[in-house]
Design a protein around this motif. Structure first.
Motif, PDB file in Angstrom:
ATOM      1  N   MET A  17       0.847  -1.193   0.000  1.00 15.11           N
ATOM      2  CA  MET A  17       0.000   0.000   0.000  1.00 15.11           C
ATOM      3  C   MET A  17       0.889   1.253   0.000  1.00 15.11           C
ATOM      4  O   MET A  17       1.915   1.305   0.672  1.00 15.11           O
ATOM      5  CB  MET A  17      -0.893   0.010   1.239  1.00 15.11           C
ATOM      6  CG  MET A  17      -0.249  -0.473   2.508  1.00 15.11           C
ATOM      7  SD  MET A  17      -1.545  -0.802   3.740  1.00 15.11           S
ATOM      8  CE  MET A  17      -0.891  -2.211   4.597  1.00 15.11           C
ATOM      9  N   ASP A  40      -9.338  -3.717  -4.826  1.00 17.26           N
ATOM     10  CA  ASP A  40      -9.945  -3.271  -3.556  1.00 17.26           C
ATOM     11  C   ASP A  40     -11.305  -2.611  -3.831  1.00 17.26           C
ATOM     12  O   ASP A  40     -12.286  -2.871  -3.128  1.00 17.26           O
ATOM     13  CB  ASP A  40      -9.039  -2.266  -2.827  1.00 17.26           C
ATOM     14  CG  ASP A  40      -7.909  -2.924  -2.038  1.00 17.26           C
ATOM     15  OD1 ASP A  40      -8.017  -4.122  -1.710  1.00 17.26           O
ATOM     16  OD2 ASP A  40      -6.917  -2.223  -1.737  1.00 17.26           O
ATOM     17  N   PHE A  55     -12.814  -6.397   7.011  1.00 13.10           N
ATOM     18  CA  PHE A  55     -11.852  -6.934   7.982  1.00 13.10           C
ATOM     19  C   PHE A  55     -12.498  -7.041   9.363  1.00 13.10           C
ATOM     20  O   PHE A  55     -12.336  -8.037  10.061  1.00 13.10           O
ATOM     21  CB  PHE A  55     -10.612  -6.027   8.071  1.00 13.10           C
ATOM     22  CG  PHE A  55      -9.481  -6.432   7.173  1.00 13.10           C
ATOM     23  CD1 PHE A  55      -9.546  -6.223   5.802  1.00 13.10           C
ATOM     24  CD2 PHE A  55      -8.327  -7.011   7.694  1.00 13.10           C
ATOM     25  CE1 PHE A  55      -8.493  -6.579   4.963  1.00 13.10           C
ATOM     26  CE2 PHE A  55      -7.266  -7.379   6.865  1.00 13.10           C
ATOM     27  CZ  PHE A  55      -7.352  -7.166   5.505  1.00 13.10           C
ATOM     28  N   PHE A  63     -11.574 -12.228   4.046  1.00 10.03           N
ATOM     29  CA  PHE A  63     -11.249 -11.202   3.060  1.00 10.03           C
ATOM     30  C   PHE A  63     -10.353 -11.776   1.966  1.00 10.03           C
ATOM     31  O   PHE A  63     -10.557 -11.536   0.778  1.00 10.03           O
ATOM     32  CB  PHE A  63     -10.571 -10.002   3.742  1.00 10.03           C
ATOM     33  CG  PHE A  63     -10.057  -8.970   2.769  1.00 10.03           C
ATOM     34  CD1 PHE A  63     -10.911  -8.051   2.185  1.00 10.03           C
ATOM     35  CD2 PHE A  63      -8.709  -8.935   2.420  1.00 10.03           C
ATOM     36  CE1 PHE A  63     -10.444  -7.116   1.266  1.00 10.03           C
ATOM     37  CE2 PHE A  63      -8.227  -8.008   1.499  1.00 10.03           C
ATOM     38  CZ  PHE A  63      -9.104  -7.095   0.922  1.00 10.03           C
ATOM     39  N   ARG A  64      -9.347 -12.561   2.369  1.00  3.87           N
ATOM     40  CA  ARG A  64      -8.415 -13.143   1.386  1.00  3.87           C
ATOM     41  C   ARG A  64      -9.130 -14.114   0.448  1.00  3.87           C
ATOM     42  O   ARG A  64      -8.796 -14.216  -0.733  1.00  3.87           O
ATOM     43  CB  ARG A  64      -7.260 -13.857   2.097  1.00  3.87           C
ATOM     44  CG  ARG A  64      -6.360 -12.962   2.923  1.00  3.87           C
ATOM     45  CD  ARG A  64      -5.675 -11.900   2.108  1.00  3.87           C
ATOM     46  NE  ARG A  64      -4.962 -10.953   2.975  1.00  3.87           N
ATOM     47  CZ  ARG A  64      -4.644  -9.714   2.610  1.00  3.87           C
ATOM     48  NH1 ARG A  64      -4.947  -9.275   1.398  1.00  3.87           N
ATOM     49  NH2 ARG A  64      -4.039  -8.908   3.431  1.00  3.87           N
ATOM     50  N   GLU A  67     -11.008 -12.007  -1.957  1.00  2.00           N
ATOM     51  CA  GLU A  67     -10.040 -11.375  -2.866  1.00  2.00           C
ATOM     52  C   GLU A  67      -9.585 -12.371  -3.946  1.00  2.00           C
ATOM     53  O   GLU A  67      -9.475 -12.016  -5.127  1.00  2.00           O
ATOM     54  CB  GLU A  67      -8.844 -10.901  -2.019  1.00  2.00           C
ATOM     55  CG  GLU A  67      -7.782 -10.125  -2.763  1.00  2.00           C
ATOM     56  CD  GLU A  67      -6.734  -9.553  -1.799  1.00  2.00           C
ATOM     57  OE1 GLU A  67      -6.180 -10.317  -0.969  1.00  2.00           O
ATOM     58  OE2 GLU A  67      -6.469  -8.344  -1.877  1.00  2.00           O
ATOM     59  N   GLY A  85      -4.849  -5.283  -4.272  1.00  2.00           N
ATOM     60  CA  GLY A  85      -4.641  -4.933  -2.872  1.00  2.00           C
ATOM     61  C   GLY A  85      -3.238  -5.374  -2.452  1.00  2.00           C
ATOM     62  O   GLY A  85      -2.669  -6.309  -3.028  1.00  2.00           O
ATOM     63  N   GLY A  86      -2.699  -4.689  -1.434  1.00  2.00           N
ATOM     64  CA  GLY A  86      -1.305  -4.923  -1.045  1.00  2.00           C
ATOM     65  C   GLY A  86      -0.981  -6.360  -0.652  1.00  2.00           C
ATOM     66  O   GLY A  86       0.151  -6.815  -0.798  1.00  2.00           O
ATOM     67  N   GLY A  87      -1.991  -7.099  -0.150  1.00  2.00           N
ATOM     68  CA  GLY A  87      -1.705  -8.459   0.293  1.00  2.00           C
ATOM     69  C   GLY A  87      -2.055  -9.519  -0.738  1.00  2.00           C
ATOM     70  O   GLY A  87      -1.818 -10.718  -0.519  1.00  2.00           O
ATOM     71  N   ARG A 124      -6.609   1.704   6.140  1.00  2.00           N
ATOM     72  CA  ARG A 124      -5.754   0.508   6.064  1.00  2.00           C
ATOM     73  C   ARG A 124      -5.824  -0.273   7.373  1.00  2.00           C
ATOM     74  O   ARG A 124      -5.066   0.006   8.299  1.00  2.00           O
ATOM     75  CB  ARG A 124      -4.294   0.914   5.823  1.00  2.00           C
ATOM     76  CG  ARG A 124      -4.098   2.002   4.800  1.00  2.00           C
ATOM     77  CD  ARG A 124      -4.317   1.497   3.389  1.00  2.00           C
ATOM     78  NE  ARG A 124      -4.024   2.574   2.446  1.00  2.00           N
ATOM     79  CZ  ARG A 124      -3.762   2.404   1.172  1.00  2.00           C
ATOM     80  NH1 ARG A 124      -3.751   1.199   0.661  1.00  2.00           N
ATOM     81  NH2 ARG A 124      -3.533   3.427   0.397  1.00  2.00           N
ATOM     82  N   LEU A 126      -4.740  -3.038   8.354  1.00  2.00           N
ATOM     83  CA  LEU A 126      -3.536  -3.703   8.846  1.00  2.00           C
ATOM     84  C   LEU A 126      -2.602  -2.744   9.576  1.00  2.00           C
ATOM     85  O   LEU A 126      -1.721  -3.169  10.318  1.00  2.00           O
ATOM     86  CB  LEU A 126      -2.776  -4.362   7.691  1.00  2.00           C
ATOM     87  CG  LEU A 126      -3.400  -5.612   7.092  1.00  2.00           C
ATOM     88  CD1 LEU A 126      -2.498  -6.170   6.007  1.00  2.00           C
ATOM     89  CD2 LEU A 126      -3.644  -6.669   8.148  1.00  2.00           C
ATOM     90  N   ARG A 143       7.195  -9.356   3.006  1.00  2.00           N
ATOM     91  CA  ARG A 143       6.594  -9.457   1.675  1.00  2.00           C
ATOM     92  C   ARG A 143       7.541  -9.233   0.505  1.00  2.00           C
ATOM     93  O   ARG A 143       7.272  -9.729  -0.596  1.00  2.00           O
ATOM     94  CB  ARG A 143       5.439  -8.457   1.571  1.00  2.00           C
ATOM     95  CG  ARG A 143       4.264  -8.836   2.451  1.00  2.00           C
ATOM     96  CD  ARG A 143       3.184  -7.796   2.371  1.00  2.00           C
ATOM     97  NE  ARG A 143       1.963  -8.223   3.034  1.00  2.00           N
ATOM     98  CZ  ARG A 143       0.835  -7.522   3.010  1.00  2.00           C
ATOM     99  NH1 ARG A 143       0.791  -6.364   2.384  1.00  2.00           N
ATOM    100  NH2 ARG A 143      -0.242  -7.975   3.631  1.00  2.00           N
TER     101      ARG A 143
END
Ligand code: SKM
Length: 178
Positions: A17, A40, A55, A63-64, A67, A85-87, A124, A126, A143
């Motif tokens: 992000m 997102d 979340f 969520f994952r 996604e 999304g960042g993840g 965000r 996280l 990551r």
């Protein structure tokens, strides 16, 4: 030339992000005359909830899973530019969809640049921790080895997004010259 090098494939931006995936992705899409989608935003649309609400209500695991489903569906439609999304690329299943679904490109940025961009936003989940900058650094450490599996890496710098879009298109065009 970038469009030729893509050869009908999707172009998929990955990275943390704040790296600029959405802003740069949108601009690159315009320049390639391809549609743009942000996963997102797409997840928020299909669930009619914000990412923070998702979340809070269902947790990260759910969520994952959502996604992963959204990614698979989006990548099987017509050619487009996708910012994730960042993840997303960190999840094994979603990473598989991305690798199979087009050309992946990691927008790599250093901690200070990312922090400057995300510190002011409240969207965000996280980073809702005691020390969000430390959390961001931990995420980088976990990551970055995985983002490095993307086909291309472009360094995100504190320059105009037009300059970044140019760098991205040059990196893609360079693929056919390899
Ligand atoms: O997809 C959102 C969500 O806040 C999770 C996330 C992450 O894991 O880095 C990044 C955002 O794009």
């Amino acid at each position: 030339r970038a469009r030729e090098a893509l050869g009908g494939r999707n172009l998929i931006f990955v990275g943390l992000m704040g790296a600029g995936k959405s802003a740069i992705g949108r601009l690159v899409a315009q320049q390639l005359s391809l549609p743009f989608v942000d996963t997102d935003a797409e997840i928020e649309k299909v669930s009619r909830m914000t990412i923070s609400e998702l979340f809070a209500t269902y947790g990260e695991t759910e969520f994952r899973a959502l996604e992963a489903r959204v990614m698979e569906r989006l990548l099987h439609q017509s050619q487009r530019v996708v910012s994730t999304g960042g993840g997303a690329f960190i999840n094994e299943q979603t990473r598989g969809h991305i690798k199979d679904g087009g050309l992946s490109i990691w927008l790599r940025a250093d901690l200070d640049l990312l922090w400057e961009r995300v510190r002011k936003r409240d969207t965000r989940p996280l980073l809702k921790t005691e020390n969000p900058k430390q959390t961001l650094e931990n995420l980088m450490n976990q990551r970055y080895p995985i983002y490095a599996e993307a086909e291309l890496t472009v360094e995100s710098a504190d320059v105009r997004k037009e300059t970044m879009a140019h760098n991205v298109l040059a990196a893609i065009a360079g693929l056919s010259a390899r």
